[in-house]
Structure formats: structure tokens, C-alpha cells
Design an enzyme around this catalytic site. Structure first.
Site, PDB file in Angstrom:
ATOM      1  N   PHE A  79      -8.246   5.247   3.869  1.00 45.23           N
ATOM      2  CA  PHE A  79      -7.816   4.379   4.961  1.00 45.23           C
ATOM      3  C   PHE A  79      -8.981   3.659   5.623  1.00 45.23           C
ATOM      4  O   PHE A  79      -8.893   3.255   6.779  1.00 45.23           O
ATOM      5  CB  PHE A  79      -7.024   5.194   5.988  1.00 45.23           C
ATOM      6  CG  PHE A  79      -5.682   5.669   5.467  1.00 45.23           C
ATOM      7  CD1 PHE A  79      -4.593   4.807   5.422  1.00 45.23           C
ATOM      8  CD2 PHE A  79      -5.524   6.964   4.995  1.00 45.23           C
ATOM      9  CE1 PHE A  79      -3.362   5.227   4.932  1.00 45.23           C
ATOM     10  CE2 PHE A  79      -4.288   7.397   4.506  1.00 45.23           C
ATOM     11  CZ  PHE A  79      -3.208   6.518   4.472  1.00 45.23           C
ATOM     12  N   THR A 118       0.821  -1.210   0.000  1.00 48.07           N
ATOM     13  CA  THR A 118       0.000   0.000   0.000  1.00 48.07           C
ATOM     14  C   THR A 118       0.858   1.264   0.000  1.00 48.07           C
ATOM     15  O   THR A 118       0.653   2.160  -0.814  1.00 48.07           O
ATOM     16  CB  THR A 118      -0.896   0.015   1.253  1.00 48.07           C
ATOM     17  OG1 THR A 118      -0.086  -0.341   2.384  1.00 48.07           O
ATOM     18  CG2 THR A 118      -2.045  -0.942   1.131  1.00 48.07           C
ATOM     19  N   CYS A 121      -7.719   2.061   9.099  1.00 45.71           N
ATOM     20  CA  CYS A 121      -6.311   1.662   9.113  1.00 45.71           C
ATOM     21  C   CYS A 121      -5.607   2.152  10.377  1.00 45.71           C
ATOM     22  O   CYS A 121      -5.611   3.343  10.668  1.00 45.71           O
ATOM     23  CB  CYS A 121      -5.607   2.260   7.902  1.00 45.71           C
ATOM     24  SG  CYS A 121      -3.871   1.859   7.812  1.00 45.71           S
TER      25      CYS A 121
END
Ligand code: MNH
Length: 455
Positions: free
Chosen positions: A410, A282, A417
Site C-alpha cells: 500500500f 486494485t 494508500c
């Protein structure tokens, strides 16, 4: 494309638009297996803010309009869903790590509470020197290329992010910049992930018949677990003398304030593998795309470089405060994640039967996938130039005027996240030195970034 007509009466799942499927297999053949995300984005353009895909006996909704996403992000009505894809990642090594656990699992709560501080502000200060250590390796490598030589940007960004998470995570050096081929751990991890993805497209019987693939997967998993177990055992053996400031040290020593309990070793292992998986592709994708956009837009590059020169001055090693000052660089990164969110979807599900958009009755446990690239290109939110890269889309004034659910790179709510600050600090702190030390002297003119295709 964002608004849902709320004037009509409430219909059911059947009334949600979507490509018409074939009998039995539904929309199986409408899904582009090489690039499902790209295919879904095209469908969102055609079928609107919420559409439906049917498989053999199952239904999935794909949401991309800001209003619908706003609703689906409400933690009191919806929760993260661990569907077939994530279940395969779970059995492929991520185990009961944060990413692949149910919110209702007590170990998710315990780990979430314990890990908040290792991903918090003080921890970020402690990780910075380690981040810079790896960023320097990248800078040195690039500074030593000859003019006109190719730089394989995505490969080097992956070296950077993988080595960073392993060093900050548990003091382990993959030393990727000293290797031609990826580290064996990375090869095992990549094979396992590829196999997990293949499995989510297979019937269970098909999976069982692929005996060789099954054996390979078991070997790879055993290899990854052994490596992580070795690191954990060594750290335990060091006792009080061991590093207590990296992620592993903080995990070993942390207790959940609510229950007074710590994390068992088997869960620490799952978290370590999870961080390696969730934490590197990512971030490396983000850095590659950001550099691509900067090289395409010299004016933005110049501004970012000027900011880095000014914020960092002559200091060889940037401080935490100096990295915080890179606000334009942050805008470049945020804008990159708008157009190319490198984790492009997350899946939610209603806790109870519910009505979506005031319009569609949807039963509990229906999977609703939020398609982030389509959400992020909604012209009713971002304006007519939504598809253009422009860091000024990310000024604080503009962001303050938006609903927080218009920008979701996110994920969302309690299942968002946990590594967000980590990723952004890492990305900022490697840009600083990159600009001033190497790119400014030897701008890679033939940089082979993976070229984003136009949408
Ligand atoms: Mn990360 C969850 C995107 C970097 C560790 N991450 C998520 C989700 C998205 C996401 C989206 C939500 C997924 C879902 O709802 O199913 N993460 C990113 C992006 C970057 C990123 C775009 C970089 C850029 N993530 C990182 C890093 C780490 C990390 C770095 C670790 C060091 N992420 C996680 C973990 C979760 C997660 C752990 C699961 C959190 C939870 O559910 O409790």
C-alpha cells in the site's frame, strides 16, 4: 539480493549497475512495453537491489532490496514523485485528487486531513452494510450458476469492487451485476487510463498529432465529470436531509481542523474520480488472485472456509465484529498482496542530493521506483520459500519480526494508500458470504481466473 556492499567508497549514478543502453534512446528498447513490471523484475534479478535505466536524457533508478527500500521510504529524506505517468493520470481526470497531487500542494494536505476520518474505523462500520449489499449480489449470481458452468472471476470481481466504491462513496449504483457490458462511466474511465498510459510512452508532438484520440479523451473526461457533478449537485440540493455518512457526505461536511477550510466542489469531483480509479482494479485484482491461490491449494481454502463458517455462524448479514474475526482470510489476502501487489510500484525522489546505501551519490529529484513484487520476493527477508504462496508467511509473529518496510503493498509513509482498510474490509466481507453460501455448495471447478504467470 538485498544487501548493498557498504565497504567501498562513494560513487555516482554512473556506478549503479543496469542494462547497457543504446546511444540517444538509452534503455528504451530494454523495457517490455506489454509487461514492464515483469521485465523490471527480471532485471532486478540480474542487476540487484538497485539498478539504473536511462532514457533519452533521463535516468530512473529501480529499487527492490529491503535495505535500499527502507532508506527510500524515509519521509524526511524522500517524497513521492509525480512523474510523467501520474501527470497523465492527473490530466486524464484524477486532477488534484489525493493520488496525483504533490505533497507540497496545500490542497493535498487539506484533503488528506479531511479524508482521514471518512477512511477511519467508524466510517468502516457505516460502510459495511453497503459492502454486504453488493457482496450479496455476487453471491447470488454465483450460487445460481449450474455445475460445470464457467465463472469469469476477474469480471465479476470488478463488478463487485466498482459497485462497492460507488455505493459507499456516494450512494450511486452502477448495477454492474445487471449489465453484460461495463457501465459507460467505466468504459470512459478505462479508455482514459489506457490513453494516459500510451501518452507516457509518446513524445509530446506524437500526442498532439493524435487528434482523434485527443477528442475522444476530452469527451470521456467531460462525461465522467458530468456524472460526478450531477451526483454532487443532487447531494448539495438535499441539504441536511442528504446522507452524511457516505464518503461524499463526509467530504461535503468535513473541515480541515488545521485551517478550518472545507473542500471546494472541483476538488470533491477530483477525489470521487480518484476513488473510482484507485479503488477498484486494485481490489478486484486482489480478490481474483486470492481465489486463484485458494483453488490451487485446497488445504488453505478449507481452512478459510472453516473460519468463515465458525465466525459467521447462521447470521445472514455479518456484523463488523464478525468480519474482524476473519483473521485467516486476512492472512490469505495479505499473502496474495505479497506475491501479486496489484499496484506494483511507487516512485520516490530525494528532497536533497543524497547518498544511497552509503555508496551512490544521487542528485535531488532523481526518480527512484520501488518495485514491489521484487521487494516482496527477497529471500533474505522471506526465506528460501519466498516465491511460494503460504498464508503462514503472514502470521503476526512473523510480521512483527520484520522491518515494516519489507512489505509495502500500500505504498509508504504519509503518501500511503488511504483506502487500505476500506479495501481489506471489502475483500474480507465478501469472502465470508462467498465461502459459506456459494463456493461451498457449488465450487467452481472451471473458474477462469486470470492465471498468474510464474516468475
Ligand atoms: Mn490505494 C495510494 C495500493 C485500494 C485510494 N494505493 C496507493 C498507493 C498504493 C496503493 C501502492 C501509493 C501510490 C504511490 O505512492 O504513488 N490501493 C492499493 C492497493 C489497493 C488499494 C493494493 C487494494 C488492494 N486505494 C484503494 C482503495 C481506495 C484507494 C479501495 C479508495 C477507496 N490509494 C488511494 C488513494 C491514494 C492511494 C486516494 C493516494 C493517497 C495519498 O497520496 O494521499
Amino acid at each position: 539480493m538485498s544487501t548493498v556492499d557498504t565497504s567501498g567508497t562513494v560513487g555516482g549514478i554512473d556506478d549503479i549497475p543496469g542494462p547497457r543502453g543504446l546511444p540517444l534512446v538509452g534503455n528504451l528498447f530494454d523495457i517490455d512495453s506489454h509487461d514492464p513490471v515483469e521485465g523490471f523484475v527480471a532485471m532486478a534479478r540480474e542487476y540487484g537491489p538497485i539498478f539504473k535505466l536511462s532514457g533519452a536524457g533521463s535516468v530512473r533508478l529501480i529499487a527492490s532490496g529491503a535495505d535500499i527500500v527502507e532508506e527510500v521510504c524515509d519521509d524526511s529524506r524522500f517524497d513521492k514523485m509525480i512523474g510523467a505517468g501520474l501527470s497523465n493520470v492527473r490530466s486524464g481526470g484524477a486532477g488534484n485528487g489525493l493520488f496525483t497531487s504533490e505533497t507540497s500542494d496545500p490542497i493535498w494536505h487539506r484533503a488528506h486531513n479531511i479524508l482521514m476520518s471518512p477512511f477511519g474505523m467508524q466510517a468502516m462500520r457505516d460502510y459495511l452494510p453497503k459492502m454486504i449489499d453488493v457482496a450479496d449480489q455476487l453471491t447470488d449470481k454465483w450460487a445460481r450458476t449450474n455445475p460445470g458452468e464457467d465463472v469469469d472471476v476477474p469480471a465479476d470481481m470488478t463488478r463487485l469492487t466498482l459497485d462497492t466504491i460507488a455505493l459507499c462513496g456516494f450512494g450511486y449504483r452502477f448495477n454492474s451485476f445487471y449489465r453484460e457490458a461495463p457501465h459507460p462511466f467505466v468504459e470512459a474511465m478505462t479508455r482514459t487510463l489506457t490513453e494516459s498510459q500510451a501518452r507516457s510512452r509518446q513524445l509530446p508532438l506524437q500526442t498532439r498529432l493524435r487528434v482523434r484520440a485527443q477528442r475522444r479523451m476530452e469527451e470521456d473526461q467531460a462525461f465522467m465529470e458530468a456524472l460526478v457533478d450531477g451526483i454532487v449537485a443532487e447531494r448539495r440540493a438535499q441539504g441536511a436531509a442528504g446522507d452524511a455518512t457516505d464518503l461524499l457526505g463526509r467530504m461535503i461536511n468535513g473541515v480541515d481542523r488545521q485551517t478550518g477550510e472545507g473542500l471546494p466542489d472541483e476538488n470533491i469531483r477530483a477525489q470521487c474520480i480518484t476513488f473510482l480509479i484507485a479503488g477498484h482494479e486494485t481490489t478486484s485484482g486482489l480478490l481474483s488472485f486470492a481465489l486463484y491461490y485458494l483453488l490451487k491449494n485446497p488445504a488453505f481454502l478449507e481452512r478459510a472456509r472453516a473460519e468463515a463458517d465458525e465466525a459467521l455462524g447462521d447470521s445472514a448479514v455479518p456484523t463488523f465484529e464478525q468480519v474482524q474475526r476473519l483473521t485467516y482470510v486476512r492472512r490469505v489476502l495479505d499473502e496474495t498482496l505479497r506475491l501479486w501487489p496489484t499496484a506494483p510500484a511507487f516512485t520516490r525522489t530525494p528532497l536533497e542530493d543524497t547518498v544511497l546505501g552509503g555508496r551512490y551519490a544521487v542528485p535531488r529529484r532523481t526518480p527512484i521506483t520501488v518495485l514491489i513484487p521484487a521487494l516482496h520476493r527477497d529471500t533474505s527477508v522471506w526465506g528460501p520459500d519466498a516465491a511460494e504462496f503460504d498464508p503462514d508467511h503472514m502470521t503476526s509473529e512473523r510480521l512483527a519480526a520484520l522491518s515494516t518496510n519489507s512489505y509495502k503493498p500500500f505504498g509508504t509513509g504519509q503518501r500511503a494508500c488511504i483506502g487500505r482498510q476500506f479495501a481489506l474490509q471489502e475483500a474480507c466481507s465478501c469472502w465470508g458470504p462467498c465461502y459459506s453460501a456459494s463456493i461451498s455448495s457449488t465450487t467452481p471447478t472451471t473458474c477462469s481466473t486470470r492465471r498468474p504467470r510464474s516468475r
